[in-house]
Design a protein around this motif. Structure first.
Motif, PDB file in Angstrom:
ATOM      1  N   LYS A  88       2.567  76.009  27.054  1.00 45.41           N
ATOM      2  CA  LYS A  88       1.394  75.921  27.711  1.00 45.41           C
ATOM      3  C   LYS A  88      -0.040  76.747  27.200  1.00 45.41           C
ATOM      4  O   LYS A  88      -0.205  77.662  25.767  1.00 45.41           O
ATOM      5  N   MET A  89      -0.918  75.285  26.667  1.00 48.16           N
ATOM      6  CA  MET A  89      -2.065  75.455  25.644  1.00 48.16           C
ATOM      7  C   MET A  89      -3.333  76.139  26.242  1.00 48.16           C
ATOM      8  O   MET A  89      -3.448  76.217  27.817  1.00 48.16           O
ATOM      9  N   HIS A  90      -4.385  77.379  25.679  1.00 51.68           N
ATOM     10  CA  HIS A  90      -5.411  77.753  26.127  1.00 51.68           C
ATOM     11  C   HIS A  90      -6.512  77.120  25.494  1.00 51.68           C
ATOM     12  O   HIS A  90      -6.709  76.736  24.402  1.00 51.68           O
ATOM     13  N   GLU A  91      -7.487  76.339  26.147  1.00 51.78           N
ATOM     14  CA  GLU A  91      -8.697  75.741  25.393  1.00 51.78           C
ATOM     15  C   GLU A  91      -9.887  76.865  24.620  1.00 51.78           C
ATOM     16  O   GLU A  91     -10.065  78.081  25.296  1.00 51.78           O
ATOM     17  N   VAL A  92     -10.080  76.569  23.674  1.00 49.75           N
ATOM     18  CA  VAL A  92     -11.019  77.589  23.241  1.00 49.75           C
ATOM     19  C   VAL A  92     -12.638  77.560  22.923  1.00 49.75           C
ATOM     20  O   VAL A  92     -13.085  77.707  22.855  1.00 49.75           O
TER      21      VAL A  92
END
Length: 124
Positions: A88-92
């Protein structure tokens, strides 16, 4: 760039599948409260709506529900031996609109909010 965490999976196929916007998201982001998005879970809600009849067998085999094995998507069981890598990716970036997301995917995270029309569009 986006933070990405891998979990177990087999490395037999060198194919990449990246879920972006269109297909759906699994669970809320870590900063969901900042964007009035607490409880967001597109794929989880689709599974609930279909009462376990949501079937995506190929994504299931790759490990879609393995992203969160403690609460798998209804109808998409956790794969005992996933055939792919998953995570799962998380935006920065500071914003959560399409422009920020697309810029970040290309390696340009947005560090300050974009303020094109903070008070709405002009009358003319």
């Amino acid at each position: 760039m986006r933070q990405f965490s891998f979990r177990r999976g087999l490395n037999e196929v060198q194919t990449s599948f990246y879920n972006c916007h269109g297909f759906g998201r699994i669970g809320e982001a870590s900063d969901a409260a900042d964007f009035d998005d607490v409880g967001a879970d597109t794929l989880g809600h689709i599974g609930e709506f279909w009462k376990g009849n949501f079937q995506v067998p190929n994504l299931q085999k790759l490990g879609l529900s393995n992203i969160r094995p403690d609460h798998p998507i209804e109808g998409v069981p956790v794969a005992d031996h996933p055939q792919g890598f998953f995570g799962k990716m998380h935006e920065v970036s500071v914003g959560k609109d399409s422009m920020d997301g697309h810029w970040e995917m290309m390696g340009v995270p947005v560090k300050e909010p974009l303020g094109f029309f903070p008070n709405g569009f002009p009358q003319d």
